[in-house]
Design a protein around this motif. Sequence first.
Motif, mmCIF file in Angstrom:
data_model
loop_
_atom_site.group_PDB
_atom_site.id
_atom_site.type_symbol
_atom_site.label_atom_id
_atom_site.label_comp_id
_atom_site.label_asym_id
_atom_site.label_seq_id
_atom_site.Cartn_x
_atom_site.Cartn_y
_atom_site.Cartn_z
ATOM 1 N N UNK A 157 0.879 -1.194 0.067
ATOM 2 C CA UNK A 157 -0.086 -0.107 -0.026
ATOM 3 C C UNK A 157 0.832 1.093 0.099
ATOM 4 N N UNK A 158 2.011 1.158 0.683
ATOM 5 C CA UNK A 158 2.755 2.407 1.059
ATOM 6 C C UNK A 158 3.591 2.671 -0.570
ATOM 7 N N UNK A 159 3.913 1.508 -0.942
ATOM 8 C CA UNK A 159 4.768 1.853 -2.225
ATOM 9 C C UNK A 159 3.566 2.337 -3.357
ATOM 10 N N UNK A 160 2.668 1.730 -3.621
ATOM 11 C CA UNK A 160 1.632 2.056 -4.451
ATOM 12 C C UNK A 160 1.290 3.402 -4.342
ATOM 13 N N UNK A 161 0.918 4.099 -3.125
ATOM 14 C CA UNK A 161 0.626 5.396 -3.010
ATOM 15 C C UNK A 161 1.913 6.213 -3.014
ATOM 16 N N UNK A 162 3.186 5.767 -2.660
ATOM 17 C CA UNK A 162 4.245 6.631 -3.103
ATOM 18 C C UNK A 162 4.414 7.103 -4.481
ATOM 19 N N UNK A 163 4.314 5.850 -4.984
ATOM 20 C CA UNK A 163 4.437 5.987 -6.692
ATOM 21 C C UNK A 163 3.367 6.949 -7.409
ATOM 22 N N UNK A 164 2.293 6.951 -6.900
ATOM 23 C CA UNK A 164 1.085 7.701 -7.459
ATOM 24 C C UNK A 164 0.855 9.127 -6.823
ATOM 25 N N UNK A 165 1.675 9.397 -5.757
ATOM 26 C CA UNK A 165 1.321 10.599 -5.091
ATOM 27 C C UNK A 165 1.577 11.651 -5.885
ATOM 28 N N UNK A 166 2.315 11.684 -6.780
ATOM 29 C CA UNK A 166 2.584 12.993 -7.523
ATOM 30 C C UNK A 166 3.140 14.292 -6.802
ATOM 31 N N UNK A 167 3.164 15.255 -7.530
ATOM 32 C CA UNK A 167 4.042 16.539 -6.893
ATOM 33 C C UNK A 167 2.832 17.637 -6.550
ATOM 34 N N UNK A 168 1.604 17.459 -7.056
ATOM 35 C CA UNK A 168 0.612 18.702 -6.665
ATOM 36 C C UNK A 168 0.363 18.978 -5.442
ATOM 37 N N UNK A 169 0.336 17.782 -4.453
ATOM 38 C CA UNK A 169 -0.085 18.008 -3.221
ATOM 39 C C UNK A 169 1.108 18.885 -2.396
ATOM 40 N N UNK A 170 2.397 18.624 -2.705
ATOM 41 C CA UNK A 170 3.688 19.466 -2.105
ATOM 42 C C UNK A 170 3.318 20.931 -2.661
ATOM 43 N N UNK A 171 3.142 20.836 -4.115
ATOM 44 C CA UNK A 171 3.007 22.383 -4.475
ATOM 45 C C UNK A 171 1.600 23.018 -3.941
ATOM 46 N N UNK A 172 0.505 22.526 -3.504
ATOM 47 C CA UNK A 172 -0.486 23.016 -2.964
ATOM 48 C C UNK A 172 0.099 23.424 -1.503
ATOM 49 N N UNK A 173 0.585 22.620 -0.948
ATOM 50 C CA UNK A 173 1.283 22.934 0.636
ATOM 51 C C UNK A 173 1.981 24.088 0.322
ATOM 52 N N UNK A 174 2.905 24.393 -0.596
ATOM 53 C CA UNK A 174 3.881 25.470 -0.810
ATOM 54 C C UNK A 174 2.972 26.754 -0.930
#
Length: 112
Positions: free
Chosen positions: A74-91
Amino acid sequence: TSSHTRVGILNNPSSKIKEENTAIARGILTAFLTQNNSNSKSFLSKLIKEETAKSLAAGTKIAKFIIPGMDDSTFEKKYNTLGLDLIKTHQMFCQEVLKLLPGQMAVMSNGR
């Protein structure tokens, strides 16, 4: 000191957001999203060590740092599909709402 304390992370990077330089941030977010509290705490303690950061920067895959007991698939699947948009939103939130400079750190308590 309390089992009722909640912790959250907002990323406010100072450099351009790329997959190569967000391994730790994506690992932290993925652990929060996919693991129970005990496994998240143990994994994050391992992930934030300086030697882990150096190893990830050198190209080691994050799967090497998964601890026993974690739901690794579950961790690897989510990690590989997380994308960068969430981090950009945080920023964007950190800089537009909290008025932090790029890379600036802050601690919030009770939303303040």
